[in-house]
Design a protein around this motif. Structure first.
Motif, PDB file in Angstrom:
ATOM      1  N   PHE A 121       0.681  -1.006  -0.047  1.00 52.19           N
ATOM      2  CA  PHE A 121      -0.035   0.064  -0.082  1.00 52.19           C
ATOM      3  C   PHE A 121       0.841   1.155   0.051  1.00 52.19           C
ATOM      4  CE2 PHE A 121      -3.768  -2.282   2.460  1.00 52.19           C
ATOM      5  CZ  PHE A 121      -3.949  -2.965   1.143  1.00 52.19           C
ATOM      6  N   ILE A 122       2.126   1.446   0.727  1.00 53.26           N
ATOM      7  CA  ILE A 122       2.943   2.387   0.967  1.00 53.26           C
ATOM      8  C   ILE A 122       3.606   2.586  -0.482  1.00 53.26           C
ATOM      9  CG2 ILE A 122       4.781   1.556   2.067  1.00 53.26           C
ATOM     10  CD1 ILE A 122       3.012   4.831   3.129  1.00 53.26           C
ATOM     11  N   SER A 123       3.948   1.643  -1.016  1.00 55.44           N
ATOM     12  CA  SER A 123       4.782   1.510  -2.325  1.00 55.44           C
ATOM     13  C   SER A 123       3.913   2.033  -3.519  1.00 55.44           C
ATOM     14  CB  SER A 123       5.345   0.352  -2.571  1.00 55.44           C
ATOM     15  OG  SER A 123       6.257  -0.136  -1.494  1.00 55.44           O
ATOM     16  N   GLN A 124       2.486   1.583  -3.531  1.00 58.05           N
ATOM     17  CA  GLN A 124       1.764   1.892  -4.346  1.00 58.05           C
ATOM     18  C   GLN A 124       0.301   2.623  -4.052  1.00 58.05           C
ATOM     19  OE1 GLN A 124       0.756  -1.890  -6.414  1.00 58.05           O
ATOM     20  NE2 GLN A 124       3.145  -2.428  -6.246  1.00 58.05           N
ATOM     21  N   PRO A 125       0.643   3.816  -3.340  1.00 59.78           N
ATOM     22  CA  PRO A 125      -0.853   4.588  -2.938  1.00 59.78           C
ATOM     23  C   PRO A 125      -1.659   4.574  -3.917  1.00 59.78           C
ATOM     24  CG  PRO A 125       1.127   6.084  -3.331  1.00 59.78           C
ATOM     25  CD  PRO A 125       1.666   4.447  -3.695  1.00 59.78           C
ATOM     26  N   LYS A 126      -2.702   4.634  -3.274  1.00 56.67           N
ATOM     27  CA  LYS A 126      -3.981   4.815  -4.061  1.00 56.67           C
ATOM     28  C   LYS A 126      -5.140   6.156  -3.426  1.00 56.67           C
ATOM     29  CE  LYS A 126      -4.788   0.475  -6.146  1.00 56.67           C
ATOM     30  NZ  LYS A 126      -5.825  -0.670  -6.222  1.00 56.67           N
ATOM     31  N   THR A 127      -5.747   6.727  -4.211  1.00 51.94           N
ATOM     32  CA  THR A 127      -6.789   7.677  -3.705  1.00 51.94           C
ATOM     33  C   THR A 127      -7.608   6.993  -2.639  1.00 51.94           C
ATOM     34  OG1 THR A 127      -6.547   8.943  -5.625  1.00 51.94           O
ATOM     35  CG2 THR A 127      -8.509   9.285  -4.270  1.00 51.94           C
ATOM     36  N   GLY A 128      -7.844   7.658  -1.442  1.00 53.68           N
ATOM     37  CA  GLY A 128      -8.777   6.993  -0.557  1.00 53.68           C
ATOM     38  C   GLY A 128      -8.096   6.365   0.473  1.00 53.68           C
ATOM     39  N   ASP A 129      -6.673   5.837   0.356  1.00 53.15           N
ATOM     40  CA  ASP A 129      -6.126   5.399   1.472  1.00 53.15           C
ATOM     41  C   ASP A 129      -5.760   6.213   2.842  1.00 53.15           C
ATOM     42  OD1 ASP A 129      -5.230   3.159  -0.379  1.00 53.15           O
ATOM     43  OD2 ASP A 129      -3.363   3.590  -0.508  1.00 53.15           O
ATOM     44  N   VAL A 130      -6.057   5.662   3.882  1.00 54.22           N
ATOM     45  CA  VAL A 130      -6.031   6.268   4.987  1.00 54.22           C
ATOM     46  C   VAL A 130      -4.673   5.844   5.859  1.00 54.22           C
ATOM     47  CG1 VAL A 130      -6.971   6.917   7.239  1.00 54.22           C
ATOM     48  CG2 VAL A 130      -8.466   6.650   5.118  1.00 54.22           C
ATOM     49  N   THR A 140      -4.965  11.053  11.540  1.00 48.42           N
ATOM     50  CA  THR A 140      -4.952  10.403  10.121  1.00 48.42           C
ATOM     51  C   THR A 140      -4.490  11.355   9.007  1.00 48.42           C
ATOM     52  OG1 THR A 140      -7.114  10.624   9.914  1.00 48.42           O
ATOM     53  CG2 THR A 140      -6.367   8.489  10.973  1.00 48.42           C
ATOM     54  N   TYR A 141      -4.100  10.709   8.121  1.00 48.92           N
ATOM     55  CA  TYR A 141      -3.968  11.460   6.656  1.00 48.92           C
ATOM     56  C   TYR A 141      -4.609  10.555   5.426  1.00 48.92           C
ATOM     57  CZ  TYR A 141       0.497  13.418   8.536  1.00 48.92           C
ATOM     58  OH  TYR A 141       1.413  13.878   9.235  1.00 48.92           O
ATOM     59  N   LYS A 142      -5.434  11.055   4.513  1.00 50.05           N
ATOM     60  CA  LYS A 142      -6.193  10.363   3.672  1.00 50.05           C
ATOM     61  C   LYS A 142      -5.808  11.063   2.403  1.00 50.05           C
ATOM     62  CE  LYS A 142     -10.441   9.387   3.400  1.00 50.05           C
ATOM     63  NZ  LYS A 142     -12.169   9.672   3.785  1.00 50.05           N
ATOM     64  N   VAL A 143      -5.048  10.132   1.466  1.00 47.69           N
ATOM     65  CA  VAL A 143      -4.686  10.165   0.166  1.00 47.69           C
ATOM     66  C   VAL A 143      -5.631  10.726  -0.857  1.00 47.69           C
ATOM     67  CG1 VAL A 143      -3.422   9.301  -1.888  1.00 47.69           C
ATOM     68  CG2 VAL A 143      -2.866   8.383   0.432  1.00 47.69           C
ATOM     69  N   ASP A 144      -5.267  11.971  -1.559  1.00 45.24           N
ATOM     70  CA  ASP A 144      -6.172  12.764  -2.100  1.00 45.24           C
ATOM     71  C   ASP A 144      -5.921  12.405  -3.732  1.00 45.24           C
ATOM     72  OD1 ASP A 144      -8.418  14.336  -3.236  1.00 45.24           O
ATOM     73  OD2 ASP A 144      -7.039  16.103  -3.346  1.00 45.24           O
ATOM     74  N   GLU A 145      -4.457  12.625  -4.048  1.00 42.40           N
ATOM     75  CA  GLU A 145      -4.005  12.540  -5.406  1.00 42.40           C
ATOM     76  C   GLU A 145      -2.636  12.022  -5.435  1.00 42.40           C
ATOM     77  OE1 GLU A 145      -4.229  15.434  -9.340  1.00 42.40           O
ATOM     78  OE2 GLU A 145      -4.205  16.319  -7.394  1.00 42.40           O
ATOM     79  N   ILE A 146      -2.150  11.289  -6.432  1.00 42.22           N
ATOM     80  CA  ILE A 146      -0.943  10.953  -6.834  1.00 42.22           C
ATOM     81  C   ILE A 146      -0.587  11.267  -8.121  1.00 42.22           C
ATOM     82  CG2 ILE A 146       0.684   8.918  -6.955  1.00 42.22           C
ATOM     83  CD1 ILE A 146      -2.370   8.286  -5.403  1.00 42.22           C
ATOM     84  N   SER A 150       4.758  12.664  -6.295  1.00 40.40           N
ATOM     85  CA  SER A 150       4.301  13.483  -5.118  1.00 40.40           C
ATOM     86  C   SER A 150       3.112  12.859  -4.689  1.00 40.40           C
ATOM     87  CB  SER A 150       4.252  14.838  -5.476  1.00 40.40           C
ATOM     88  OG  SER A 150       5.588  15.546  -6.056  1.00 40.40           O
ATOM     89  N   VAL A 151       2.793  12.812  -3.519  1.00 43.18           N
ATOM     90  CA  VAL A 151       1.343  12.423  -3.149  1.00 43.18           C
ATOM     91  C   VAL A 151       0.818  13.487  -2.325  1.00 43.18           C
ATOM     92  CG1 VAL A 151       0.243  10.546  -1.656  1.00 43.18           C
ATOM     93  CG2 VAL A 151       2.352   9.909  -2.774  1.00 43.18           C
ATOM     94  N   ARG A 152      -0.156  13.829  -2.530  1.00 46.02           N
ATOM     95  CA  ARG A 152      -1.146  14.892  -1.931  1.00 46.02           C
ATOM     96  C   ARG A 152      -1.989  14.182  -1.021  1.00 46.02           C
ATOM     97  NH1 ARG A 152      -4.554  19.574  -4.704  1.00 46.02           N
ATOM     98  NH2 ARG A 152      -6.028  17.799  -5.178  1.00 46.02           N
ATOM     99  N   VAL A 153      -2.184  14.531   0.207  1.00 55.37           N
ATOM    100  CA  VAL A 153      -3.133  14.049   1.027  1.00 55.37           C
ATOM    101  C   VAL A 153      -3.882  15.178   1.785  1.00 55.37           C
ATOM    102  CG1 VAL A 153      -1.172  12.141   1.619  1.00 55.37           C
ATOM    103  CG2 VAL A 153      -1.527  14.082   3.270  1.00 55.37           C
ATOM    104  N   PHE A 154      -4.948  14.516   2.306  1.00 60.12           N
ATOM    105  CA  PHE A 154      -5.818  15.580   3.248  1.00 60.12           C
ATOM    106  C   PHE A 154      -5.335  15.403   4.913  1.00 60.12           C
ATOM    107  CE2 PHE A 154      -9.377  15.378  -0.105  1.00 60.12           C
ATOM    108  CZ  PHE A 154      -9.497  16.508  -0.445  1.00 60.12           C
ATOM    109  N   LEU A 155      -5.079  16.330   5.445  1.00 58.18           N
ATOM    110  CA  LEU A 155      -4.590  16.418   6.688  1.00 58.18           C
ATOM    111  C   LEU A 155      -5.883  16.310   7.717  1.00 58.18           C
ATOM    112  CD1 LEU A 155      -1.614  18.861   6.941  1.00 58.18           C
ATOM    113  CD2 LEU A 155      -1.606  16.423   6.532  1.00 58.18           C
ATOM    114  N   ASN A 156      -5.880  15.521   8.689  1.00 52.34           N
ATOM    115  CA  ASN A 156      -7.188  15.207   9.702  1.00 52.34           C
ATOM    116  C   ASN A 156      -6.810  16.496  10.587  1.00 52.34           C
ATOM    117  OD1 ASN A 156      -8.938  14.820  11.793  1.00 52.34           O
ATOM    118  ND2 ASN A 156      -8.914  12.678  10.902  1.00 52.34           N
TER     119      ASN A 156
END
Length: 202
Positions: A121-130, A140-146, A150-156
């Motif tokens: 999961f960390i090697s191949q991130p997907k949108t929605g991963d928490v 928690t962080y939630k993956v928004d875009e790869i 670069s990986v953009r995440v939402f910060l809780n």
């Protein structure tokens, strides 16, 4: 949760001791020995056998002696009798131990499988991963875009001192602010156990 346990004990071997004097009254016709054994039950499941104990009672003076109070001759007599009439511990006495071992093995195996899955999961991130994050507090962080590396995440926006409360703050309305991480930085956070768990909805 309280663990309920009880101990079952009984005489598993017994008999008269002939022609040996009582350590107290010195009479030779009233000694009786008993070997006690038993099992420990946890939630009524036989878990482990108890250590066997030996006692000797004199019917003349009504004294009872523990093993350490016996003369060498009486100890040897009992050893010889136990060898002649050996009592083996039944395997079912270990039922609970076998169950606990099986559960522990399954838990370890499951933990290894989950960790291997999270490495993917960390090697191949997907949108929605928490990502469950621990750095003094829990959040928690939630993956928004790869985008490439670069990986953009939402910060809780919420944090907690109790990891058991993460499920309560992992809600969409708490993910407002974005942050962009290099993919390698997220991998390093996972290796350092800052990101200690990854949840992916299949």
């Amino acid at each position: 949760m309280l663990v309920q346990y009880n101990i079952d004990q009984k005489n598993i071997q017994q008999g008269n001791i002939n022609d040996l004097p009582c350590p107290n009254c010195k009479k030779t016709d009233g000694l009786f020995y008993a070997v006690r054994g038993g099992i420990v039950r946890i939630f009524f499941i036989p878990t482990a056998p108890m250590r066997k104990s030996v006692s000797v009672h004199c019917n003349n003076c009504q004294k009872t002696f523990k093993q350490k109070q016996l003369t060498p001759e009486i100890k040897q007599f009992i050893i010889n009798e136990r060898k002649k009439n050996s009592v083996k511990t039944p395997l079912w006495h270990f039922t609970g131990a076998f169950i606990l071992f099986g559960l522990l093995t399954a838990a370890i195996y499951t933990g290894i499988q989950i960790k291997n899955e999270e490495k993917i999961f960390i090697s191949q991130p997907k949108t929605g991963d928490v990502y469950y994050v621990h750095n003094e507090t829990y959040t928690t962080y939630k993956v928004d875009e790869i985008d490439g590396d670069s990986v953009r995440v939402f910060l809780n926006r919420m944090e907690t001192s109790d990891y058991n409360q993460l499920k309560d703050i992992d809600t969409d309305n708490n993910y407002i602010e974005h942050k962009v991480f290099a993919h390698q930085d997220l991998k390093k956070m996972f290796e350092d156990n800052v990101i200690y768990q990854i949840k992916r909805k299949e």
